[in-house]
Write a protein that holds these residues in place. Structure first.
Motif, PDB file in Angstrom:
ATOM      1  N   ILE A  91      48.128 -30.281  71.165  1.00  0.00           N
ATOM      2  CA  ILE A  91      48.824 -29.092  70.222  1.00  0.00           C
ATOM      3  C   ILE A  91      48.409 -29.434  68.745  1.00  0.00           C
ATOM      4  CG2 ILE A  91      51.077 -30.097  69.408  1.00  0.00           C
ATOM      5  CD1 ILE A  91      52.221 -27.355  70.482  1.00  0.00           C
ATOM      6  N   HIS A 139      40.220 -30.980  71.964  1.00  0.00           N
ATOM      7  CA  HIS A 139      41.427 -30.416  72.605  1.00  0.00           C
ATOM      8  C   HIS A 139      41.180 -29.935  74.173  1.00  0.00           C
ATOM      9  CE1 HIS A 139      43.502 -26.588  74.134  1.00  0.00           C
ATOM     10  NE2 HIS A 139      44.414 -27.100  73.624  1.00  0.00           N
ATOM     11  N   ARG A 193      43.115 -31.076  77.202  1.00  0.00           N
ATOM     12  CA  ARG A 193      43.728 -30.114  78.021  1.00  0.00           C
ATOM     13  C   ARG A 193      43.438 -30.152  79.662  1.00  0.00           C
ATOM     14  NH1 ARG A 193      47.276 -24.876  76.603  1.00  0.00           N
ATOM     15  NH2 ARG A 193      47.200 -23.792  78.850  1.00  0.00           N
ATOM     16  N   GLY A 246      58.876 -28.708  75.061  1.00  0.00           N
ATOM     17  CA  GLY A 246      59.652 -28.115  76.300  1.00  0.00           C
ATOM     18  C   GLY A 246      61.060 -28.066  76.282  1.00  0.00           C
ATOM     19  N   THR A 270      62.563 -25.318  72.923  1.00  0.00           N
ATOM     20  CA  THR A 270      62.241 -23.906  73.172  1.00  0.00           C
ATOM     21  C   THR A 270      62.883 -23.080  74.292  1.00  0.00           C
ATOM     22  OG1 THR A 270      60.501 -25.083  74.600  1.00  0.00           O
ATOM     23  CG2 THR A 270      60.106 -24.198  72.166  1.00  0.00           C
ATOM     24  N   LEU A 285      53.750 -20.439  64.083  1.00  0.00           N
ATOM     25  CA  LEU A 285      53.216 -21.647  64.120  1.00  0.00           C
ATOM     26  C   LEU A 285      52.215 -21.621  63.049  1.00  0.00           C
ATOM     27  CD1 LEU A 285      53.398 -22.722  67.696  1.00  0.00           C
ATOM     28  CD2 LEU A 285      54.861 -23.432  65.859  1.00  0.00           C
ATOM     29  N   ARG A 308      48.591 -22.795  61.172  1.00  0.00           N
ATOM     30  CA  ARG A 308      47.197 -22.914  61.381  1.00  0.00           C
ATOM     31  C   ARG A 308      46.341 -23.556  59.831  1.00  0.00           C
ATOM     32  NH1 ARG A 308      48.441 -22.879  65.898  1.00  0.00           N
ATOM     33  NH2 ARG A 308      47.569 -21.612  67.656  1.00  0.00           N
ATOM     34  N   SER A 352      54.823 -14.367  72.472  1.00  0.00           N
ATOM     35  CA  SER A 352      55.790 -15.773  72.437  1.00  0.00           C
ATOM     36  C   SER A 352      55.405 -17.067  72.760  1.00  0.00           C
ATOM     37  CB  SER A 352      57.067 -15.228  73.258  1.00  0.00           C
ATOM     38  OG  SER A 352      57.836 -14.400  72.277  1.00  0.00           O
ATOM     39  N   GLY A 392      52.162 -18.053  72.698  1.00  0.00           N
ATOM     40  CA  GLY A 392      51.009 -18.064  72.131  1.00  0.00           C
ATOM     41  C   GLY A 392      49.655 -17.359  72.674  1.00  0.00           C
ATOM     42  N   HIS A 431      45.599 -22.578  73.071  1.00  0.00           N
ATOM     43  CA  HIS A 431      46.730 -23.422  72.809  1.00  0.00           C
ATOM     44  C   HIS A 431      47.872 -22.789  73.866  1.00  0.00           C
ATOM     45  CE1 HIS A 431      45.463 -26.408  70.366  1.00  0.00           C
ATOM     46  NE2 HIS A 431      44.675 -25.605  69.406  1.00  0.00           N
ATOM     47  N   CYS A 461      50.816 -21.692  75.468  1.00  0.00           N
ATOM     48  CA  CYS A 461      51.811 -22.681  76.346  1.00  0.00           C
ATOM     49  C   CYS A 461      51.475 -23.353  77.558  1.00  0.00           C
ATOM     50  CB  CYS A 461      53.286 -21.980  76.291  1.00  0.00           C
ATOM     51  SG  CYS A 461      54.323 -22.901  76.904  1.00  0.00           S
ATOM     52  N   GLY A 487      53.200 -25.002  79.323  1.00  0.00           N
ATOM     53  CA  GLY A 487      54.550 -24.854  79.831  1.00  0.00           C
ATOM     54  C   GLY A 487      55.169 -23.649  80.440  1.00  0.00           C
TER      55      GLY A 487
HETATM   56  C1  HEM Z   1      60.583 -20.442  76.283  1.00  0.00           C
HETATM   57  C2  HEM Z   1      60.026 -21.493  76.084  1.00  0.00           C
HETATM   58  C3  HEM Z   1      58.686 -21.968  75.441  1.00  0.00           C
HETATM   59  C4  HEM Z   1      58.280 -21.332  74.462  1.00  0.00           C
HETATM   60  C5  HEM Z   1      58.720 -19.924  73.806  1.00  0.00           C
HETATM   61  C6  HEM Z   1      56.896 -21.955  74.113  1.00  0.00           C
HETATM   62  C7  HEM Z   1      56.127 -21.683  73.175  1.00  0.00           C
HETATM   63  C8  HEM Z   1      54.855 -22.416  72.885  1.00  0.00           C
HETATM   64  C9  HEM Z   1      54.048 -21.802  72.229  1.00  0.00           C
HETATM   65  C10 HEM Z   1      54.043 -20.491  71.252  1.00  0.00           C
HETATM   66  C11 HEM Z   1      52.839 -22.693  72.218  1.00  0.00           C
HETATM   67  C12 HEM Z   1      51.309 -22.377  71.320  1.00  0.00           C
HETATM   68  C13 HEM Z   1      51.174 -23.388  70.304  1.00  0.00           C
HETATM   69  C14 HEM Z   1      50.131 -23.227  69.531  1.00  0.00           C
HETATM   70  O1  HEM Z   1      49.253 -22.117  69.362  1.00  0.00           O
HETATM   71  O2  HEM Z   1      49.688 -23.827  68.476  1.00  0.00           O
HETATM   72  C15 HEM Z   1      53.018 -23.568  72.984  1.00  0.00           C
HETATM   73  C16 HEM Z   1      52.157 -24.612  73.458  1.00  0.00           C
HETATM   74  C17 HEM Z   1      52.645 -25.723  74.482  1.00  0.00           C
HETATM   75  N1  HEM Z   1      53.878 -25.681  75.035  1.00  0.00           N
HETATM   76 FE1  HEM Z   1      55.183 -24.454  75.162  1.00  0.00          FE
HETATM   77  N2  HEM Z   1      56.565 -23.107  74.979  1.00  0.00           N
HETATM   78  C18 HEM Z   1      57.966 -23.176  75.649  1.00  0.00           C
HETATM   79  C19 HEM Z   1      58.322 -24.068  76.799  1.00  0.00           C
HETATM   80  C20 HEM Z   1      57.344 -24.984  77.192  1.00  0.00           C
HETATM   81  C21 HEM Z   1      57.784 -26.084  78.210  1.00  0.00           C
HETATM   82  C22 HEM Z   1      58.761 -25.925  78.938  1.00  0.00           C
HETATM   83  C23 HEM Z   1      56.716 -26.997  78.128  1.00  0.00           C
HETATM   84  C24 HEM Z   1      56.496 -28.153  79.262  1.00  0.00           C
HETATM   85  C25 HEM Z   1      57.410 -29.002  79.497  1.00  0.00           C
HETATM   86  C26 HEM Z   1      55.768 -26.615  76.880  1.00  0.00           C
HETATM   87  C27 HEM Z   1      54.623 -27.379  76.807  1.00  0.00           C
HETATM   88  C28 HEM Z   1      53.813 -26.784  75.839  1.00  0.00           C
HETATM   89  C29 HEM Z   1      52.367 -27.580  75.522  1.00  0.00           C
HETATM   90  C30 HEM Z   1      52.076 -28.976  76.095  1.00  0.00           C
HETATM   91  C31 HEM Z   1      51.845 -26.764  74.537  1.00  0.00           C
HETATM   92  C32 HEM Z   1      50.481 -27.129  73.851  1.00  0.00           C
HETATM   93  C33 HEM Z   1      49.298 -26.594  74.609  1.00  0.00           C
HETATM   94  C34 HEM Z   1      47.990 -26.649  73.893  1.00  0.00           C
HETATM   95  O3  HEM Z   1      48.015 -27.037  72.549  1.00  0.00           O
HETATM   96  O4  HEM Z   1      46.964 -26.456  74.307  1.00  0.00           O
HETATM   97  N3  HEM Z   1      56.355 -25.457  76.442  1.00  0.00           N
HETATM   98  N4  HEM Z   1      54.262 -23.488  73.608  1.00  0.00           N
END
Ligand code: HEM
Length: 401
Positions: free
Chosen positions: A84, A91, A95, A241, A244, A290, A292, A342, A344, A348, A350, A352
């Protein structure tokens, strides 16, 4: 420009940011905040654009980016998070390695487990209610559900659960004030130590969980996945995770109380819940925006962005952009398409997302039967006082008489 355009730390703004976002979208869609020293991007087209240009808008400043407040944000405490906070090509490398273990199959397999956890929490909540004890949707349901799910996903044994709750409270970006920076630093150290212990344990006794699978990958292909990256990924899943998903559940529950006709509709037709969850993500998404970092001097729509400027890309404002969505101020379950930001956009996006959707769907399959018997008390609750996020850290509820 009046600083009132963006009073980010004002409780009125935290309570009701939409009018401020609307004014920004209208009058200053690319707004330089003198007060906070970063750009604020509020229109859908621009947020979408910036998120898709990692070569110009780097993630290396971290999700909290230039945001500096009296209260150290969790990003300051937890240290560097792989992926992230990485840009391509690093990245891309990470990933694709993590995606080999964090598969959709693994998530689907959690379904009955998540239902079981939700059943148990609802039954505990009902028991507490019959005993006349105080209830809180955050504490009694929305927070413990994702904690238990991620612990299960990672393969963290039950005996660690009390410690997990402490990490969650101490590291949760929402905690604002109840823990000192030192306590939060200690929580991070403890989290690192405990996760390292668990990783070591999985190396000796592998099971079917995600950590075991990643350890195997790291052992077989140590060149590709280094031990600190493995630890960092576990930490990232924990941090990205938990809070959020919790916030999505509490935010959406408040919508259901404010608009009881939607609750009624869902109760009578649970097949609508996935669409409800999608619209809740758009309408009251947990991540407002978020950061940048600009990688080179760029001219964008007449504004000069300088190398190393921080940019706050506001997913939640984009989701209310009247240039993109019809009647964005209305909660429309059947909205289609619903291409909210929401979770992303771009590289990047999400990782999850499928798990978050599944957890929220299961949560509301349970909650729509229970909520009509209760009244949430948001006026006695506490919102997360951190502008990057939207959610509650206290949401009392009482049984209706
Ligand atoms: C409603 C719940 C969630 C929301 C709103 C959310 C939102 C986001 C957003 C907006 C990003 C993009 C970050 C960026 O652009 O810098 C992101 C990335 C990420 N999320 Fe979620 N997330 C949620 C739940 C989860 C869950 C449950 C997991 C894992 C168990 C998770 C794991 C990740 C990971 C690993 C990234 C990084 C991806 C990357 O950088 O390639 N998220 N999330």
């Amino acid at each position: 420009m009046a600083t009132q355009l963006f009073p980010m730390l004002d409780p009125n703004y935290i309570d009701n940011p939409e009018p401020y976002w609307q004014q920004l979208r209208e009058e200053a869609p690319l707004y330089w905040s003198e007060e906070f020293n970063f750009w604020v991007v509020t229109r859908y087209e621009d947020v979408d654009n910036f998120a898709k240009r990692p070569e110009d808008f780097s993630s290396s400043s971290g999700p909290g980016g230039g945001l500096r407040m009296d209260d150290a944000s969790a990003e300051d405490v937890v240290g560097f998070l792989p992926m992230i906070q990485n840009d391509p090509p690093e990245h891309t490398r990470l990933r694709s390695i993590f995606a080999r273990s964090f598969t959709s199959r693994r998530i689907t397999q959690l379904e009955s487990e998540i239902s079981g956890i939700a059943d148990q929490l609802i039954s505990d909540l009902q028991n507490k209610s019959s005993e006349g004890r105080e209830l809180d949707l955050y504490k009694d349901f929305a927070s413990p559900l994702p904690v238990a799910v991620i612990a299960k996903l990672l393969g963290i044994p039950l005996e660690y659960y009390e410690r997990l709750k402490f990490w969650n409270e101490a590291l949760g970006v929402g905690v604002g004030g109840s823990y000192t920076e030192k306590q939060r630093f200690n929580a991070t150290t403890e989290m690192n130590d405990t996760l390292s212990e668990i990783i070591e344990e999985k190396r000796l006794n592998p099971a079917g969980d995600l950590i075991s699978s990643l350890v195997k990958l790291a052992d077989e292909d140590g060149e590709q996945l280094k031990p600190n990256e493995l630890l960092g990924f576990c930490k990232l899943l924990w941090i990205a995770g938990n809070e959020t998903t919790t916030n999505l559940i509490t935010n959406a529950a408040v919508v259901l109380q404010e608009q009881p006709e939607i609750l009624e509709k869902l109760k009578n037709n649970k097949a609508l819940i996935p669409q409800f969850v999608e619209e809740a993500l758009r309408y009251v998404g947990p991540v407002n925006g978020l950061f940048r970092r600009v990688t080179r001097d760029i001219e964008y729509k007449g504004k000069k962005l300088r190398e190393n400027d921080n940019v706050w890309i506001m997913f939640a404002s984009a989701n209310r952009d009247e240039r993109h969505f019809e009647s964005p101020e209305s909660f429309i379950i059947e909205r289609s398409p619903n291409d909210h930001l929401s979770l992303g956009k771009g590289v990047h996006f999400c990782m999850g997302a499928a798990l978050a959707r599944l957890e929220a769907q299961i949560a509301f399959e349970h909650l729509v039967d229970v909520l009509p018997g209760f009244e949430l008390k948001p006026e006695e609750g506490l919102r997360i006082p951190v502008p990057v996020l939207r959610g509650w850290i206290k949401l009392p509820m009482i049984r209706k008489v």
